[in-house]
Design a protein around this motif. Structure first.
Motif, PDB file in Angstrom:
ATOM      1  N   GLN A 212     -10.156  -2.345   1.597  1.00  0.00           N
ATOM      2  CA  GLN A 212      -9.187  -3.403   1.869  1.00  0.00           C
ATOM      3  C   GLN A 212      -9.366  -4.502   0.831  1.00  0.00           C
ATOM      4  O   GLN A 212     -10.490  -4.794   0.415  1.00  0.00           O
TER       5      GLN A 212
ATOM      6  N   GLU B 230       0.881  -1.168   0.000  1.00  0.00           N
ATOM      7  CA  GLU B 230       0.000   0.000   0.000  1.00  0.00           C
ATOM      8  C   GLU B 230       0.917   1.215   0.000  1.00  0.00           C
ATOM      9  O   GLU B 230       1.845   1.292   0.812  1.00  0.00           O
TER      10      GLU B 230
ATOM     11  N   LYS C   3      -8.442  -8.440   0.403  1.00  0.00           N
ATOM     12  CA  LYS C   3      -7.886  -9.662   0.992  1.00  0.00           C
ATOM     13  C   LYS C   3      -8.391 -10.920   0.289  1.00  0.00           C
ATOM     14  O   LYS C   3      -8.041 -12.027   0.682  1.00  0.00           O
TER      15      LYS C   3
ATOM     16  N   LEU D  31       1.435  -5.331   2.101  1.00  0.00           N
ATOM     17  CA  LEU D  31       0.102  -5.932   2.083  1.00  0.00           C
ATOM     18  C   LEU D  31       0.298  -7.448   2.170  1.00  0.00           C
ATOM     19  O   LEU D  31       0.500  -8.123   1.164  1.00  0.00           O
TER      20      LEU D  31
END
Length: 286
Positions: free
Chosen positions: A199, A152, A201, A163
């Motif tokens: 975010q 990031e 993920k 990250l």
């Protein structure tokens, strides 16, 4: 000594404001990918720096190339003379938003720091913080490439956070027969302030949040980029985006069979440069 320098992509890129120093305040996710240039370094018995590049041509003088600029900065900071033959083999296209030149610069700094190390400095002649300062002087994306891994990035490129849980994925990258100037791309894009950022993920997060603010101006200015995005989606990509300031467009795949099929199809359909690669979780130069 021979090293590989990777390309990069940006699944998220927001341009927040223009700073007083002329740079832009950014928020982005940057990932290294397995598309590489090669740099070779060999000592030449005090004949000075001899730089050669294969696989690409530039109208600028060799002293303006980021590899040579990195050498000159390192020489000044370290108090050494680089009597080296350096050969750059280009595979990453230029003017594509893939960070090829920035990776070349960072790889050069790391290689020189290793070549000129002393018994008292086995990790490298210059400390990491000095290398970082040199990298930032060379360009906003260069610090990322000192230790390429999913990051990031904030500021103009100087604030990096790893990250750790970023999904890994496969890519097909298309580079059309046009190059886009990064300063021109910034001039045509209107910054937009925001404070919250998504975010990522999982693949679901990735699909929902793919964003490149440069597209707000680039897609209308270069309709071909929209056509390439559509072509990638039609050939099985679950997302497609312009990389950085362009002109490369990447399609994201989560299955090897789909990626292989798309690469084969697109290689027949489209006459431009096409690459098949994947994201990297880390990359070491030596």
């Amino acid at each position: 000594m021979k090293i590989l320098t990777p390309a990069k992509i940006n699944p998220l890129l927001y341009i927040l404001s223009k700073r007083e120093d002329g740079f832009h305040e950014l928020y982005m996710h940057m990932l290294p990918v397995s598309l590489f240039d090669t740099l070779s370094f060999s000592k030449n018995n005090k004949k000075g720096l001899n730089f050669r590049m294969n696989g690409a041509t530039f109208s600028a003088s060799p002293e303006d190339n980021l590899v040579v600029r990195a050498v000159r900065l390192f020489e000044k900071a370290a108090g050494v003379t680089a009597d080296l033959d350096i050969i750059l083999e280009k595979h990453i296209p230029s003017g594509a938003g893939l960070g090829g030149g920035s990776g070349n610069a960072a790889g050069t700094l790391q290689a020189l720091n290793h070549i000129f190390r002393l018994p008292s400095t086995p990790a490298g002649l210059l400390p990491p913080e000095t290398l970082f300062e040199l990298a930032l002087e060379l360009g906003s994306d260069v610090p990322f490439f000192l230790e390429p891994a999913p990051c990031e990035i904030r500021g103009r490129g100087e604030k990096l956070n790893p990250l750790i849980e970023y999904p890994e994925f496969l890519l097909v990258i298309i580079k059309p027969d046009l190059s886009i100037s990064t300063p021109a791309a910034y001039n045509n894009c209107i910054p937009e302030e925001r404070t919250g950022f998504p975010q990522v993920k999982s693949f679901a997060d990735l699909k929902s949040h793919l964003n490149n603010q440069f597209e707000t101006s680039l897609l209308s200015q270069y309709p071909l980029l929209s056509e390439l995005k559509s072509l990638l989606l039609q050939n099985g990509a679950f997302g497609a985006l312009v990389s950085g300031s362009g002109s490369a467009v990447f399609g994201i795949f989560n299955k090897k069979e789909l990626q292989k099929h798309a690469f084969k199809n697109l290689s027949c359909l489209y006459p431009g440069e096409i690459f098949s690669c994947e994201t990297l979780t880390t990359h070491r130069y030596y």
